[in-house]
Design an enzyme around this catalytic site. Structure first.
Site, PDB file in Angstrom:
ATOM      1  N   HIS A 299       0.859  -1.186   0.000  1.00  0.00           N
ATOM      2  CA  HIS A 299       0.000   0.000   0.000  1.00  0.00           C
ATOM      3  C   HIS A 299       0.891   1.230   0.000  1.00  0.00           C
ATOM      4  CE1 HIS A 299      -3.036   2.941   1.015  1.00  0.00           C
ATOM      5  NE2 HIS A 299      -3.963   2.029   0.822  1.00  0.00           N
TER       6      HIS A 299
ATOM      7  N   SER B 203      -5.742   5.460   4.489  1.00  0.00           N
ATOM      8  CA  SER B 203      -6.613   5.002   3.406  1.00  0.00           C
ATOM      9  C   SER B 203      -6.406   5.732   2.083  1.00  0.00           C
ATOM     10  CB  SER B 203      -8.067   5.180   3.843  1.00  0.00           C
ATOM     11  OG  SER B 203      -8.929   4.920   2.765  1.00  0.00           O
TER      12      SER B 203
ATOM     13  N   ARG C 294      -2.461   0.918  -6.795  1.00  0.00           N
ATOM     14  CA  ARG C 294      -1.506   0.899  -5.688  1.00  0.00           C
ATOM     15  C   ARG C 294      -0.111   0.422  -6.087  1.00  0.00           C
ATOM     16  NH1 ARG C 294      -5.780  -1.387  -1.228  1.00  0.00           N
ATOM     17  NH2 ARG C 294      -6.904   0.587  -1.035  1.00  0.00           N
TER      18      ARG C 294
ATOM     19  N   HIS D 238       0.602  -4.979   2.392  1.00  0.00           N
ATOM     20  CA  HIS D 238      -0.764  -4.660   2.772  1.00  0.00           C
ATOM     21  C   HIS D 238      -1.748  -5.786   2.495  1.00  0.00           C
ATOM     22  CE1 HIS D 238      -4.373  -2.316   3.394  1.00  0.00           C
ATOM     23  NE2 HIS D 238      -4.742  -2.421   2.132  1.00  0.00           N
TER      24      HIS D 238
ATOM     25  N   ARG E 112      -4.674  -5.696  -6.502  1.00  0.00           N
ATOM     26  CA  ARG E 112      -6.066  -5.445  -6.148  1.00  0.00           C
ATOM     27  C   ARG E 112      -6.376  -3.944  -6.192  1.00  0.00           C
ATOM     28  NH1 ARG E 112      -8.369  -3.663  -1.756  1.00  0.00           N
ATOM     29  NH2 ARG E 112      -6.730  -4.122  -0.262  1.00  0.00           N
TER      30      ARG E 112
END
Lengths: 575, 247
Positions: free
Chosen positions: A236, A250, A285, A352, A386
């Site tokens: 991340h 986030s 990401r 992450h 993802r």
């Protein structure tokens, strides 16, 4: 051993969703979890959950959600499951809505949507900046209702150790350890659903909760279940580093207008916006993490010479920040002692999410009959990378699917409760623990884990080189040897966390070996797997799922073609 | 490098007597109480040089969002992950929460809190888990109030600080009352509000609250628990009168 019913291992949202789909048919469920299920790692998900609700007048569609997910995953995921996932997404959101999730609302009272990474349309439903927590609690509440009715039994603070298999190899139950009494016990089941999350703690310096170490999945892998795509680990881009964990900031922060920058020649440089003018701060990401890594580690432009760039929201209205990002900004303030509404946040990438996981078929069954897997511990939906806010979706949907398929699977099947198979496996586990408890030597299990984390982060991380991957494997083999000399500072037979962690570390080492070996073999760059020696995606040779089987000396690999019935591979370009 | 003394109240199992051990820990940047405990665990030797067992505690997210690592830190109930060493002085005292049975060391059994959630029916009764379309609209202003209550982690700070909550009292605790307030305001939760009110009107219910207001003081999520209790006090009174008139 005559009780009928289904066992769910893991109490995050995939586990609880699976349990609900089983229990609503009147079939009893036992849930096993190493923590109170309400405290599962799902609570750490912040930004939201994706569904093409198209309530913003932007012409969003399920087709666009499918395409974004396939391209975001860099064409390493089978496409039919993604089509099902995205089609089900709106109904999943509505189901949560009807459970009472306090989704943030529009002025009219509809579910609000925000922007997220790797997409152009607002598609992410959210509850402030604690969406995972809110979904987790909704399912926890529903499960409690069935618990009160006596249909669900929770085994909290029980650690899964292995599945029990009969002579045909079918899974017919599990062995678990009571983390208080340290008793190992066998539990029969008509089917077992594994929902034990990712393996972030093989990397240690990660955003995962402390029990997300892949131990359960590794244990199944060592029992013969095929593991898929272990080398695909998401870093991340924006986390706050600390010694005990890397805390997630986030992606929603950038979705709400946050900007990434660092100083170059004394002036702010918005490098993501410059390099990727089309998607800017909201590139996927893998791309954002690599860009930050490049700016800091290769160009030497980290803030104050450290591993950090700025994530800046100081230009956004305070009230709006508190309403839409409150939870995450409070967290930064609490842990860093600075108000991110006034001073830009300092962030750096960290491990992450595990895209890889137990191989499952279209029914979410693993290669062990009767044993299903769902959530982060399966491999099905995210390919090589993802997209943000697709994990709460895939965790929910895969749990939903696995639960529904299990109900079909057990229909008309005899449950094998032959005592012999349970006694055999229980004996094997008791012997393993006896050996672990009796081991002596100068090594400390926690210090050894720290060494494993170092080698995984340094050599199997964002940028991978074959010579380093080879040396990582050598180091993992060395750690496996030294593991045998792990002494025991706690000889207690009550609440012995050290002994359970010892078993977890053993399992982590086996899975770490598979990760590094799979990364070494894959000579291309795709999604989160990046090798400067092979900088391009190589569809001719590597549009293939890695499938790995356990063998005592070294993992065994085979490959499976990616099914691309929805769209052929295209160039992945976010510039 | 700065060092701190960590004094831990330990207990081998639920039936043995507690004892104290002290450890010296070198402080690193941004270290929290969990970080210090993890350092101790890597080399469990007391300040007197005695080898001991690694301390045991409950933990999960380490981001103050799961509630697992709640303990008494210098006498105050809070999450150990969010307690930064630099803010705690040179000597830090760690104890298990005092209102729950100790399992081992700093790990306690909070089952009682979860049982209270069953008693007050802290869930929405709905028609099942399949595609039934969207739920009702929800006014954003009310939603914000509900959201504040739905952030409750069942961590135990509120009941630890409450003088009415203890082994001799049946009081269900502020966290459970907060959940009644929450579910009674949700669009699909409202319909069962009488059952929830009934559940907090008997023994151990809302009348046991002594209005000490300690709960709001220690809640890590700043949940306005006393507002909920005040509102429920009124709602239960109305409910009692109605029951009197209809029964």
């Amino acid at each position: 051993m005559s009780e009928r019913g289904v066992i769910v291992v893991g109490g995050g949202i995939s586990g609880l969703m699976a349990a609900l789909k089983v229990v609503e048919k009147g079939i009893p469920v036992k849930i096993f979890s190493v923590v109170r299920v309400k405290r599962s790692h799902t609570v750490c998900a912040e930004g939201g959950i994706n569904a093409a609700l198209n309530t913003k007048g932007e012409g969003d569609s399920i087709d666009e959600h499918i395409r974004d997910t396939i391209v975001g995953g860099d064409f390493l995921a089978h496409q039919k499951p993604i089509v099902k996932l995205c089609n089900a997404a709106p109904s999943i959101i509505y189901m949560y809505d009807r459970m009472g999730v306090t989704f943030s609302r529009t002025p009219e009272g509809r579910i609000d949507l925000r922007l997220f990474g790797g997409v152009k349309k607002r598609r992410t439903a959210f509850a402030g900046a604690t969406t995972g927590q809110q979904l987790m609690y909704a399912l926890d509440e529903q499960i409690r209702k069935y618990e009160a009715l006596g249909l669900v039994t929770k085994h909290e603070f029980w650690s899964f150790q292995s599945v029990v298999r009969d002579g045909s190899g079918r899974g017919i139950g599990i062995i678990a350890m009571d983390m208080k009494t340290m008793e190992l016990r066998a539990f029969p089941a008509a089917a077992v659903i594994i929902c034990t999350g990712g393996y972030g703690h093989i990397y240690g310096r990660c955003t995962a909760s402390t029990h997300c170490n892949g131990s359960a999945a590794s244990s199944l892998y060592q029992q013969g279940a095929t593991f898929a795509n272990p080398e695909f680990v998401q870093f991340h881009p924006t986390t706050i580093p600390n010694i005990d964990k890397m805390r997630l900031i986030s992606e929603a922060v950038r979705g709400e207008g946050g900007r990434i920058w660092t100083y170059r020649n004394g002036k702010p440089w918005y490098f993501l916006e410059e390099w990727y003018p089309s998607y800017g701060n909201l590139v996927p990401r893998d791309i954002a993490a690599r860009a930050i890594y490049k700016v800091v580690r290769e160009m030497g432009l980290g803030i104050d010479g450290k591993d950090a760039v700025y994530l800046d929201v100081t230009h956004i209205d305070r009230k709006r920040l508190d309403e839409r990002l409150g939870g995450v900004l409070e967290k930064y303030e609490r842990f860093m002692g600075e108000d991110p509404r006034e001073v830009p946040m300092k962030v750096f990438p960290a491990a992450h999410y595990s895209m890889g996981g137990l191989w499952v078929d279209e029914n979410h069954m693993t290669t062990i009959e009767g044993v299903f897997a769902a959530g982060e511990c399966d491999y099905l939906y995210h390919g090589a990378n993802r997209l943000g806010a697709n994990s709460l979706l895939s965790a929910s949907f895969s749990g939903f699917e696995a639960g529904s398929r299990v109900v079909e699977y057990i229909k008309g099947k005899d449950q094998n409760t032959d005592k012999k198979w349970f006694d055999d496996e229980l004996k094997r586990q008791n012997e393993q623990f006896k050996l672990l408890a009796a081991a002596s030597g100068d090594e400390n299990v926690y210090a050894l884990h720290h060494e494993l984390n170092d080698v995984m982060c340094d050599k199997v991380g964002i940028v991978r080189k074959n010579d380093e991957l080879s040396s990582a494997i050598t180091k993992i083999l060395e750690l496996k040897e030294r593991f045998k000399k792990c002494g025991t500072s706690d000889g207690s037979r009550w609440g012995n966390q050290e002994l359970i962690f010892k078993k977890d570390l053993y399992n982590m080492l086996e899975l770490a070996h598979a990760i590094a070996a799979a990364a070494l073999l894959r000579n291309e760059s795709r999604g989160a797997h990046y090798k400067p020696e092979f900088p391009e995606r190589d569809d001719a040779n590597w549009a293939k799922i890695t499938k790995v089987r356990f063998a005592p000396d070294a993992p065994k690999f085979e490959y499976e073609d990616v099914e691309m019935s929805y769209m052929p591979p295209t160039k992945r370009d976010y510039r | 490098m700065r060092k701190v003394l960590i004094r831990i109240k330990r207990q081998k199992d639920p039936h043995s007597m507690p004892y104290w051990e002290e450890f010296e820990v070198r402080v690193t940047e941004g270290m929290n109480v969990i970080g210090a405990l993890k350092e101790i665990r890597k080399n469990p030797v007391t300040v007197d040089g005695k080898k001991t067992t690694p301390p045991v505690w409950d933990e999960s997210c380490l981001e103050e969002i799961c509630g697992a690592c709640t303990m008494l830190i210098n006498g105050r109930p809070r999450q150990a992950c969010a307690a930064l060493i630099d803010t705690l002085g040179d000597k830090i005292v760690l104890e298990p929460l005092s209102k729950f049975p100790v399992i081992r060391d700093l790990w306690v059994d909070r089952t009682k809190m979860f049982d209270a959630l069953k008693r007050v029916r802290a869930w929405v009764e709905n028609d099942g888990y399949f595609d039934l379309g969207p739920g009702p609209f929800f006014n954003e202003k009310e939603r914000k109030i509900a959201y504040a209550f739905s952030r409750c982690m069942t961590c135990g700070c509120c009941v630890e600080a409450c003088p009415q909550y203890n082994a001799r009292s049946p009081f269900i605790g502020a966290h459970a009352l907060g959940q009644v307030y929450l579910f009674n305001m949700l669009p699909l939760g409202k319909k069962d509000k009488d059952e929830r009110l009934d559940a907090i009107m008997g023994v151990g219910g809302i009348s046991e609250c002594g209005n000490a207001q300690n709960c709001v003081e220690v809640c890590p999520k700043n949940i306005p628990l006393t507002d909920a209790i005040a509102s429920l006090g009124w709602a239960t009174t109305v409910r009692a009168i109605k029951r009197l008139l209809t029964e």
